[in-house]
Design an enzyme around this catalytic site. Structure first.
Site, PDB file in Angstrom:
ATOM      1  N   ASP A 135      50.255  51.542  38.949  1.00 22.48           N
ATOM      2  CA  ASP A 135      49.792  51.072  39.180  1.00 22.48           C
ATOM      3  C   ASP A 135      48.109  51.551  39.849  1.00 22.48           C
ATOM      4  O   ASP A 135      48.028  52.572  40.645  1.00 22.48           O
ATOM      5  CB  ASP A 135      49.866  50.681  40.794  1.00 22.48           C
TER       6      ASP A 135
ATOM      7  N   TYR B 271      43.961  51.023  40.977  1.00 19.59           N
ATOM      8  CA  TYR B 271      43.064  50.404  41.935  1.00 19.59           C
ATOM      9  C   TYR B 271      41.581  50.344  41.326  1.00 19.59           C
ATOM     10  O   TYR B 271      41.009  50.973  42.456  1.00 19.59           O
ATOM     11  CB  TYR B 271      43.272  50.939  43.781  1.00 19.59           C
TER      12      TYR B 271
ATOM     13  N   HIS C 170      37.684  45.307  45.960  1.00 14.15           N
ATOM     14  CA  HIS C 170      39.586  44.926  47.201  1.00 14.15           C
ATOM     15  C   HIS C 170      39.463  46.137  47.103  1.00 14.15           C
ATOM     16  O   HIS C 170      39.317  45.890  48.930  1.00 14.15           O
ATOM     17  CB  HIS C 170      40.253  44.939  45.509  1.00 14.15           C
TER      18      HIS C 170
ATOM     19  N   GLU D 270      49.278  39.788  44.502  1.00  7.52           N
ATOM     20  CA  GLU D 270      48.023  40.909  44.201  1.00  7.52           C
ATOM     21  C   GLU D 270      48.080  40.110  42.762  1.00  7.52           C
ATOM     22  O   GLU D 270      48.508  40.494  41.719  1.00  7.52           O
ATOM     23  CB  GLU D 270      48.210  42.331  44.273  1.00  7.52           C
TER      24      GLU D 270
ATOM     25  N   ASP E 176      51.570  41.554  41.885  1.00 10.75           N
ATOM     26  CA  ASP E 176      52.538  42.904  42.287  1.00 10.75           C
ATOM     27  C   ASP E 176      52.451  42.475  43.631  1.00 10.75           C
ATOM     28  O   ASP E 176      51.300  42.950  45.068  1.00 10.75           O
ATOM     29  CB  ASP E 176      51.202  43.737  42.136  1.00 10.75           C
TER      30      ASP E 176
ATOM     31  N   LYS F  68      55.523  47.777  48.811  1.00 12.66           N
ATOM     32  CA  LYS F  68      54.929  47.226  46.928  1.00 12.66           C
ATOM     33  C   LYS F  68      56.507  47.126  46.135  1.00 12.66           C
ATOM     34  O   LYS F  68      56.972  46.887  45.220  1.00 12.66           O
ATOM     35  CB  LYS F  68      54.755  48.486  46.259  1.00 12.66           C
TER      36      LYS F  68
ATOM     37  N   THR G 196      44.865  45.186  42.458  1.00  6.23           N
ATOM     38  CA  THR G 196      44.212  43.461  42.332  1.00  6.23           C
ATOM     39  C   THR G 196      42.547  43.452  42.097  1.00  6.23           C
ATOM     40  O   THR G 196      41.768  44.437  42.537  1.00  6.23           O
ATOM     41  CB  THR G 196      44.061  43.322  44.490  1.00  6.23           C
TER      42      THR G 196
END
Lengths: 436, 436
Positions: A136, A138, A143, A208, A242, A262, A368
């Site tokens: 994942d 970012y 965000h 998300e 997510d 998560k 996100t």
């Protein structure tokens, strides 16, 4: 500008009439892949292609293809797309071209292929491939800044953010396809004014809004993928929710990152929109003049020119009460993948710069995808300003975080001058009550 | 005290004479599993059991087993142990008992089974199973405190540490078996006095001395594994070197945890020592009186009584110069898994308390197993006090972090009053120069 070919021609029409509707997600210019079978059947899952409101069953249709396209179609008859994904961009492209030609108005194959269509209403989907590793990222600076200001008010955007495409490893076992339901997670939570943590159901359950990215062709250990080669490795894209437990996250995440906050559930949309289908929607990769230039391994003229993707995104919520009253989901926010601070090519190059090997079917979340405006937040954490402001839905219900019975729906589509509108379908999944 | 059975009897002897040597890792009380084939062959990998300096080839030997044990032995003929692991503790236990009986002195099966042995010197190993998800814990409070004091001098042990079995997701694609070599990773590094990061080879390459834990039987999404059931889910243990790039880690790890600092390589020892074989070495789970009591889901009388494992651990280093001169590896440190602040049962219960599903073959790293004394550090980061003090090897060479050509060797064994000594074999892997 990326090199387009005849499959991208916006004037193409299909003999599948629903594919010519102006609001379909799946015109002949799209041709996304999924694993499907007839609902409530014990059939094997197998690869299919969306066309209008139908699925073309590739196991049934494979006889119409020849040469390279036939190799691809044969690989799609398996119960996961991993083998097809591993065959590489020339095979993906050959099958796409062949599909485009046989599904066009006037194609000689129409009468055979009409027997290979199944209405999408009558099928169910599985995960399209075995996901070996899930990472994942970012990548929305908006965000990261807004969430950072909630978790670390004095230090919202860390010094590494504009240099490093921040990412972390996620859990693949709990990724499932649209329709997933899951129990509200339990876990350790520590209230700000409590001396000690306690265990109980998450009270700050959130979604998300992400783009999911499937790796097709991997790389050998120790052999990084350079930025300009990423199109040879990225198979396609989906929508990705997510799910996040914000109160569990706040207590557990230091120093090694999110874990139980998560890994209880993550949901993908069933259709993989291919990298090639998205070429017309490549967009300029924008940086503020004050931002640092990407380091050399994250930079190239070709990527900087058209490295971003203009994918319009929206999140909707259907509460239990709305479902009871047959009300449509209510829109919570809209955003766009074009706001991403890092491109997919940069994610691929960064992930492998240390020699880390990617494998066919590996999956990236984009992180996100929030836009610059508050209203473009891709999570309730942002929209409710950390739970401080409740959101009033059109039917009068209020939310700061998710309630049991809530279904979160995400949709995405691409629309630009001179190209057909293509869509991603949707990802929808529902929160069940916690174990008692 | 855990319930022992005839397979644990320290007086048992095997007709494989090397298994009766007092310093073998693999006496008849051990019986660990691996996937192997003859070196330099194109044979399929298949399951085997270590006995003395031999491997019992289960594909060749399966005919001697009956009933439940035969089901287990048949599953072991596959090229991964996942199916065998999924069959559950009664099958694991039945095969162990049958193996113990047919390998004992006087067993009628000796003459058949003598044809099913291959010297360990003549085989090579693969990963014993497909690892779906890899989770790395952080269970040594001594490691956490010492490393925390280097990364965060004012705040070495975070407030959650003594409540939460801290863990994070790792990458499974780059886990390989002993003998793994890997190129020194490249990545973004920011010197303390530099205004900007730069890209180059890691200068602070390190190992981490860990125990690896294989999950046999998983759990359904939403159905946590309770603490006292963990023995039904944990298949076995190995040695684990979680290679780490400390300079990459320092720059990238906030706010979402380590990523490229860890995912370029991780190495397991080939043999899985079963949970059942380790029962005699269960040990009291100790907490300081000042430490908080574990929350209810992390606590039970049975686990607290004998939840820890007394596994003696050591790390050795063989430099290129030592290899050139045919010198043995030099010991860097010794430690013990008994120092772990959290038990494996607590890791399992914590990992699933939120409903996260584990699958057969999933893998946990224990986190670096450092003991209370400085000399018991499980990484060079600790032994060199963050690179400030170099370590002088017996041959006069010095190290703060690892050099190209260094081979790190980890060994582990169990030895306690009234039980046989059993060992883990070793994990050895070598650093190659970075890409130029």
């Amino acid at each position: 500008m990326p090199v387009l070919n005849e499959t991208h021609n916006p004037d193409l029409r299909s003999w599948v009439s629903s594919a010519n509707s102006p609001d379909t997600d799946f015109p002949i210019q799209n041709l996304p892949f999924a694993e499907f079978r007839r609902k409530h059947s014990v059939e094997s899952f197998r690869g299919g292609v969306a066309i209008g409101d139908q699925v073309l069953d590739l196991a049934a249709a494979k006889g119409v293809f020849s040469e390279t396209a036939a190799i691809g179609a044969q690989a799609c008859t398996a119960s996961t797309l991993n083998e097809f994904m591993s065959l590489g961009a020339p095979v993906w492209s050959a099958l796409r071209l062949a599909l485009s030609r046989v599904l066009r108005q006037g194609a000689a194959e129409q009468s055979i292929l009409e027997t290979c269509l199944i209405p999408q209403d009558e099928v169910e989907y599985s995960l399209p491939c075995t996901i070996g590793d899930y990472t994942d990222f970012y990548t929305s600076v908006f965000h990261a800044t807004r969430v950072g200001s909630l978790f670390r008010p004095d230090n919202p955007l860390l010094p590494n953010y504009k240099w490093v495409p921040i990412g972390y490893h996620g859990r693949s076992s709990s990724i499932d396809v649209s329709g997933q339901t899951f129990k509200r997670p339990q876990g350790q939570i520590k209230a700000a004014d409590a001396a000690e943590p306690s265990v109980g159901p998450c009270k700050r359950l959130d979604y998300e809004l992400e783009i999911g990215i499937y790796i097709g062709v991997g790389n050998a250990p120790g052999e990084p993928i350079v930025l300009d080669d990423s199109d040879q490795h990225v198979f396609g894209y989906c929508l990705f929710n997510d799910w996040s437990a914000r109160d569990i996250q706040a207590w557990e995440y230091q120093p090694l990152g999110p874990f139980l906050a998560k890994n209880f559930a993550s949901t993908v949309s069933p259709w993989i929109v291919t990298n090639e289908a998205l070429l017309p929607y490549r967009a300029e990769f924008k940086r503020d003049a004050a931002d640092p230039q990407p380091l050399p391994y994250l930079s190239s003229d070709s990527n900087s020119g058209e490295g971003a993707l203009d994918i319009k995104l929206e999140v909707l919520l259907q509460t239990q009460q709305m479902r009871n009253r047959h009300e449509s989901p209510a829109k919570l926010s809209e955003s766009n993948f074009v706001y991403s601070y890092w491109t997919v090519a940069q994610m691929v190059a960064h992930h492998t710069v240390n020699g880390c090997n990617l494998r066919p079917g590996d999956f990236f979340g984009s992180g996100t995808q929030s836009g610059p405006e508050h209203e473009q937040g891709g999570s309730l954490l942002e929209l409710s300003r950390g739970g401080k402001e409740s959101i009033t839905l059109p039917n009068g219900e209020q939310r700061t975080f998710l309630e049991d019975g809530d279904t979160v729906v995400m949709r995405g589509y691409c629309e630009t001058e001179g190209a057909a509108r293509i869509g991603f379908g949707e990802v929808a999944s529902t929160v069940l009550p916690a174990n008692s």
